[in-house]
Scaffold this active site. Sequence first.
Site, PDB file in Angstrom:
ATOM      1  CB  THR A 204      -0.670  -0.092   1.529  1.00  0.00           C
ATOM      2  OG1 THR A 204      -2.247   1.350   1.531  1.00  0.00           O
ATOM      3  CG2 THR A 204      -0.734   0.010   2.620  1.00  0.00           C
ATOM      4  CG  ASN A 205      -0.759   4.424  -0.909  1.00  0.00           C
ATOM      5  OD1 ASN A 205      -1.028   5.216  -0.098  1.00  0.00           O
ATOM      6  ND2 ASN A 205      -1.035   3.774  -1.931  1.00  0.00           N
ATOM      7  NE  ARG A 206       5.051   8.050   4.438  1.00  0.00           N
ATOM      8  CZ  ARG A 206       5.053   9.052   3.788  1.00  0.00           C
ATOM      9  NH1 ARG A 206       6.318   8.959   3.142  1.00  0.00           N
ATOM     10  NH2 ARG A 206       5.725  10.653   3.938  1.00  0.00           N
TER      11      ARG A 206
END
Length: 391
Positions: A204-206
């Site tokens: 995923t990402n932030r």
Amino acid sequence: MNLLLGITGSVAAFKALRLGRILRDRGHQLRVILTRGGAQFVTPLSVSSLLGAETFTDQDFWAPVPRVLHIELARWADLFILAPATFHTLSKWALGLADDLLTSTLAAYQGPVVFAPAMHTEMWTSPVLQQHLLRIEGLGGVRVGPTEGPLASGDHGIGRMAEPEEIAEVVEQLLALHHTLRGKKLLIVYGRTEEDLDPVRVITNRSSGKMGAALVRWARRMGAEVSSIVGSTSIQPPQTPTLIRVRTTDEMLEAVQSHFPQCDALIMVAAVADYRPTERHIYKRKKEKEPHLTLSLETTPDILQSLLPSKKHQLIVGFALETDMDLKAAEQKRKTKGMDLMVLNTPQTLGVETVTGSLLDEQGSTPFEGWTKDHLARQILAWLANRWRRG
Ligand code: CTP
């Protein structure tokens, strides 16, 4: 405009009189509700004499007259201002309790509310209140303050009501936006998507989801009918009549495709995972068996691009997060993805409160610096309102 001012029980009730004067001098119609606590600090007579405004208390609420006061006031007001707003009143509002004139009017009222908390530091920082504030802000309440300074207890700390001039400023900003999106259906897609490596691990990402939540809150305040499709977030997503939670890019794609035809504008602020594993394991991968792991990834479907064939009257707003600010490449991306407006920003935006970047549309690009996410949300929504006004 018709402004309803609720004054609750805090020593800052005196400052509410100055706020009332400022608003009245700006030409607004004012009516005041004084709670039982508020009336311990200022009297109905002083309020109505100083402000030249009808002032109501619980006595009027319980009076045996045919007038249904809380409904009348709730329908009359274009904007509700709670200043000062105490711990008790805020908690009642969050919980939906309606046992006096002020909270019953709040329960019936459907427009925007500006509230200016005032209390001691320990009460302001209490987890109970902070939970209630999340709920209130999700309901569309606009908070001003509190600020730091001397408190009634003789202490110095956070909890002082914001200055009347600052509250009046926020009131004017809200009034200027009022109803500018009425009748428009907005689909706001935000949060991050996750792609499974195995039943436990994800790619995923932030992205936190804060920008999307700000857009939802402001769109609702501006009178739009908002639906939201929300991936994973680090915040509590504000409620909307339709709220679909998704996790993977495929789930988001399906939800967006099915809701896009009915909307007038799509705001795609979701941080879509660009890659997913080519193979997903049903069982958890074990370190002993695979001390070195090489992943094979494929790109996920492009949600915006998949909408291009079905795009008709809808306006599309998209975001792009780039490590370099190449405006030419960004403009190319805007066009390829069918965006009418694109917000270009940098990875420094992730999880923090302010944004620096550029707004790109068919007219060109406009740089901006240090905007709060709330301010950026207002600018994006005002851009949509302007486009619709021009036809
Ligand atoms: N977006 C999308 N579907 C994807 C990836 C992104 O709809 N699979 C949307 C994003 O929500 C955003 C816009 O497209 O509004 C631009 O996102 P960005 O990640 O910058 O675009 P990409 O096409 O993935 O470009 P890059 O290869 O530079 O990451």
